[in-house]
Design a protein around this motif. Structure first.
Motif, mmCIF file in Angstrom:
data_model
loop_
_atom_site.group_PDB
_atom_site.id
_atom_site.type_symbol
_atom_site.label_atom_id
_atom_site.label_comp_id
_atom_site.label_asym_id
_atom_site.label_seq_id
_atom_site.Cartn_x
_atom_site.Cartn_y
_atom_site.Cartn_z
ATOM 1 N N ASP A 55 0.830 -1.197 0.000
ATOM 2 C CA ASP A 55 0.000 0.000 0.000
ATOM 3 C C ASP A 55 0.870 1.255 0.000
ATOM 4 O OD1 ASP A 55 -2.936 1.044 0.505
ATOM 5 O OD2 ASP A 55 -1.553 2.266 1.701
ATOM 6 N N PRO A 56 0.747 2.099 -1.034
ATOM 7 C CA PRO A 56 1.612 3.281 -1.119
ATOM 8 C C PRO A 56 1.358 4.302 -0.006
ATOM 9 C CG PRO A 56 -0.002 3.302 -2.888
ATOM 10 C CD PRO A 56 -0.136 1.982 -2.198
ATOM 11 N N VAL A 57 0.130 4.425 0.455
ATOM 12 C CA VAL A 57 -0.169 5.386 1.521
ATOM 13 C C VAL A 57 0.511 4.960 2.818
ATOM 14 C CG1 VAL A 57 -2.009 6.422 2.914
ATOM 15 C CG2 VAL A 57 -2.304 6.165 0.444
ATOM 16 N N ALA A 58 0.451 3.689 3.123
ATOM 17 C CA ALA A 58 1.133 3.180 4.322
ATOM 18 C C ALA A 58 2.634 3.401 4.204
ATOM 19 C CB ALA A 58 0.830 1.689 4.511
ATOM 20 N N ASN A 59 3.188 3.158 3.036
ATOM 21 C CA ASN A 59 4.623 3.353 2.836
ATOM 22 C C ASN A 59 5.011 4.825 2.933
ATOM 23 O OD1 ASN A 59 5.342 0.650 2.609
ATOM 24 N ND2 ASN A 59 4.797 0.602 0.450
ATOM 25 N N MET A 60 4.212 5.711 2.339
ATOM 26 C CA MET A 60 4.492 7.145 2.458
ATOM 27 C C MET A 60 4.467 7.581 3.919
ATOM 28 S SD MET A 60 2.341 8.900 -0.630
ATOM 29 C CE MET A 60 2.698 8.552 -2.334
ATOM 30 N N ALA A 61 3.514 7.061 4.663
ATOM 31 C CA ALA A 61 3.400 7.421 6.084
ATOM 32 C C ALA A 61 4.650 7.012 6.853
ATOM 33 C CB ALA A 61 2.151 6.785 6.691
ATOM 34 N N ASN A 62 5.106 5.794 6.645
ATOM 35 C CA ASN A 62 6.296 5.333 7.360
ATOM 36 C C ASN A 62 7.571 6.043 6.903
ATOM 37 O OD1 ASN A 62 5.568 3.613 9.452
ATOM 38 N ND2 ASN A 62 5.277 1.883 8.060
ATOM 39 N N ILE A 74 13.116 3.231 -3.455
ATOM 40 C CA ILE A 74 11.808 2.771 -2.958
ATOM 41 C C ILE A 74 10.632 3.382 -3.709
ATOM 42 C CG2 ILE A 74 12.737 2.360 -0.645
ATOM 43 C CD1 ILE A 74 10.978 4.915 0.134
ATOM 44 N N GLY A 75 10.880 4.194 -4.722
ATOM 45 C CA GLY A 75 9.814 4.909 -5.426
ATOM 46 C C GLY A 75 8.669 4.033 -5.884
ATOM 47 N N GLU A 76 8.956 2.831 -6.343
ATOM 48 C CA GLU A 76 7.872 1.962 -6.810
ATOM 49 C C GLU A 76 6.959 1.543 -5.670
ATOM 50 O OE1 GLU A 76 9.329 -2.594 -7.059
ATOM 51 O OE2 GLU A 76 10.236 -1.227 -8.512
ATOM 52 N N LYS A 77 7.446 1.550 -4.447
ATOM 53 C CA LYS A 77 6.626 1.190 -3.281
ATOM 54 C C LYS A 77 5.727 2.345 -2.831
ATOM 55 C CE LYS A 77 7.091 -2.335 -1.488
ATOM 56 N NZ LYS A 77 6.329 -3.554 -1.708
ATOM 57 N N LEU A 78 5.868 3.499 -3.492
ATOM 58 C CA LEU A 78 5.057 4.676 -3.173
ATOM 59 C C LEU A 78 3.990 4.905 -4.232
ATOM 60 C CD1 LEU A 78 7.976 7.044 -2.116
ATOM 61 C CD2 LEU A 78 6.620 5.518 -0.665
ATOM 62 N N GLN A 79 3.746 3.875 -5.068
ATOM 63 C CA GLN A 79 2.781 3.975 -6.167
ATOM 64 C C GLN A 79 1.846 2.793 -6.154
ATOM 65 O OE1 GLN A 79 4.845 4.698 -9.958
ATOM 66 N NE2 GLN A 79 6.661 5.103 -8.749
ATOM 67 N N HIS A 80 0.619 3.038 -6.624
ATOM 68 C CA HIS A 80 -0.334 1.930 -6.785
ATOM 69 C C HIS A 80 0.143 1.028 -7.910
ATOM 70 C CE1 HIS A 80 -3.383 3.132 -3.960
ATOM 71 N NE2 HIS A 80 -3.231 4.380 -4.364
#
Length: 168
Positions: A33-40, A159-165
């Motif tokens: 989930d990109p939102v969860a990753n952005m938050a962390n 980690i950019g790909e983990k910040l995208q749907h």
């Protein structure tokens, strides 16, 4: 997933970025989930460096829309090309602003913000397309350097790909 960061007892930002990178990679590795990753990621950066405000703005149509962040209340929407965030999106490059009061068109979400760095997050399928920006504000003038630009770009490249749907 780690529940806390292990950081060297130093103020040397290069050493802190070096220590932080593998921990951030591990933090987002098992989460889709990109939102969860952005938050962390926002939390990890704020804890590591003590920045005044750290957060993401997501590209939604012709606006940047506030995403996960750490710090005081923030502007909710920013137009394309407006302020530091909109300009970084427009120019598709990191912007380092030593004194926000000298930046033409700066959007003052907080009067305590004195310097800023904004780093684009690029679409993994089309590296010319910005999908979000990482925005970091400091309450000190001239708080960001080339070291910060390099360190933050390195983190987002990894980690950019983990910040995208998945479907972007």
């Amino acid at each position: 997933m780690a529940e806390q960061l292990t950081l060297p007892p130093t103020d040397d930002r290069e050493a802190l970025y070096t220590a932080l990178l593998p921990q951030v990679e591990a933090l987002v590795a098992g989460e889709s989930d990109p939102v969860a990753n952005m938050a962390n990621v926002a939390a990890a950066l704020r804890v590591t460096f003590g920045f005044f405000w750290v957060g993401f703005y997501r590209v939604v149509g012709e606006e940047l829309v506030l995403g996960p962040f750490q710090g005081p209340l923030a502007c909710t929407r920013i137009g394309f090309g407006r302020g530091v965030c909109g300009q970084a999106w427009n120019e598709r490059r990191t912007l380092v602003v030593p004194d926000v009061e000298k930046f033409p068109g700066h959007i003052a979400c907080s009067s305590a913000s004195r310097s800023e760095i904004v780093v684009p997050v690029f679409n993994r399928f089309d590296p010319r397309q910005v999908v979000a920006v990482l925005d970091i504000d400091s309450d000190r003038v001239n708080d960001f350097s080339e070291r910060d630009r390099e360190g933050l770009e390195r983190i987002l490249e990894r980690i950019g790909e983990k910040l995208q749907h998945e479907n972007k």
